[in-house]
Design a protein around this motif. Structure first.
Motif: not given
Length: 385
Positions: A185, A283, A277-279, A181-183, A69, A71-72
């Motif tokens: 984590k 996402t 995810t944080t959102d 983008e999907t963010n 990812s 994002a991570n």
């Protein structure tokens, strides 16, 4: 994503368990076509292809794509397919089960120590501790049995400076993929489906082998519809960094979704992986734009009932409803979840997207019930209810 960095490495959370487990590492799928499945994960989930193993790297029996990812980079999916009829481990699994998860791994402080402890506690060995090496050092691995054909891998990268594992190189190709983008984590939990009367066995096996504990137990009548039901236990490491629900069918009027999975998968195995995810609204919105299909929406009464509860919901409930995201109060916090449709031809493996708010750490019964009902609606469309 920059090439040349190591996609192993220690997760940021400090562990506190007797087995030296640092956290989830990679999950490996066996697939009929690793290239096509890797493309789906890159396009639909927004992951980057960061490493490759195949004929171009001197390996002629199989091909593997490592995705991570943006994002991570610690969230890693490995997808492997056979190139030769003699690649029996991949071919045998894929012929029987279809595309599915063969193994999930945890990074550990010391592979030999964790493996020895697990065997002493009753784990069934698959592969003894061994090293694979190249010019960048060596990686240590071992594995134990899980469910029918699955494995848990213990892995350590402390003495390796390469990209992922020896044999992997940066991809020799570049796919131009138009995506949002999907963010995503990382892995929140991994769910297994097992045969009738096997849930207690596997919960006890994991708890004993890895010094885990049973965290949640849904018994008879907790998760059911007018047609079918299930039983479920959640086992976890005592520091909560690894969480693994286990489901089994329970007697009902018609075939349950767990029975459908077992029949179509031809055995016990990994049902789904939950990704953090944080959102979740952004996402899920972007996953839909990328082509991900989700299970059908709960009825409007579901959101009407939620709107009457006072639990400090931060998100716009209309946006949650618009995206069919489930909401469940859990202690002082709440869970936001949604589930994809099966990603392959067989109605077996799927993904979950989850956001935990205000310290929620459990598994909401209301969301579990709503998931069960959503899968049942799709099951009816397939004529398998």
């Amino acid at each position: 994503m920059e090439m040349g960095i190591c996609y192993g490495g220690v997760p940021t959370k400090i562990h506190n368990n007797t087995m030296g487990i640092r956290g989830y590492d990679f999950v490996e799928f066996y697939s009929g076509s690793a290239k096509m499945m890797a493309y789906w994960h890159a396009k639909a989930l927004g992951l980057d292809i960061v490493a490759y193993k195949g004929p171009e790297t001197g390996h002629r029996d199989r091909t593997s794509y490592l995705l991570a990812s943006p994002a991570n980079p610690q969230f890693k999916i490995l997808i492997t397919s056979a190139l030769q009829p003699s690649t029996y481990d991949v071919n045998g699994f894929q012929t029987r089960h279809g595309d599915g998860v063969k193994r999930w791994s945890v990074e550990v402080d010391n592979v030999e120590v964790t493996y020895a402890k697990s065997l002493k506690n009753g784990a069934v060995p698959v592969k003894e501790p061994h090293k694979i090496s190249d010019k960048d050092g060596y990686v240590e691995m071992a594995s134990i049995r899980l469910y029918d054909d699955c494995e848990i891998v213990f892995i350590n990268y402390d003495n390796y400076k390469g990209l992922f594992q020896p044999g992997f190189e940066p991809p020799h190709f570049k796919w131009e993929i138009n995506r949002e983008e999907t963010n995503l984590k990382g892995i929140d939990h991994i769910v297994g489906n097992v045969n009738i009367n096997e849930m207690d066995y596997w919960a006890n096996y994991i708890n004993r082998s890895l010094d885990f504990e049973t965290f949640v137990h849904f018994g008879p009548g907790d998760i059911s519809t007018q047609y079918s039901a299930l039983l479920s236990k959640v086992v976890r490491s005592k520091d909560e960094i690894i969480k693994n629900p286990i489901n089994e069918p329970y007697e009902g009027l018609k075939k349950s979704q767990i029975e459908e999975y077992i029949n179509e998968y031809h055995g016990s195995g990994i049902q789904h992986i939950a990704i953090m995810t944080t959102d979740i609204i952004t996402t899920v919105t972007n996953l839909r734009k990328n082509g991900v299909e989700f299970l059908s929406s709960p009825p409007d009464t579901y959101y009407e009932a939620i709107s009457k509860k006072d639990f400090g919901l931060t998100e716009d409930i209309e946006k949650l409803k618009e995206n069919s995201i489930l909401i469940d109060v859990e202690g002082k916090g709440y869970l936001l979840q949604i589930f994809t449709k099966p990603i392959g031809d067989r109605p077996t493996f799927f993904y979950e997207i989850i956001q935990r708010r205000k310290g929620a750490s459990g598994f909401g019964q209301g969301n579990f019930q709503a998931l069960f009902e959503s899968i049942e609606r799709d099951q009816e469309l397939r004529g398998n209810l």
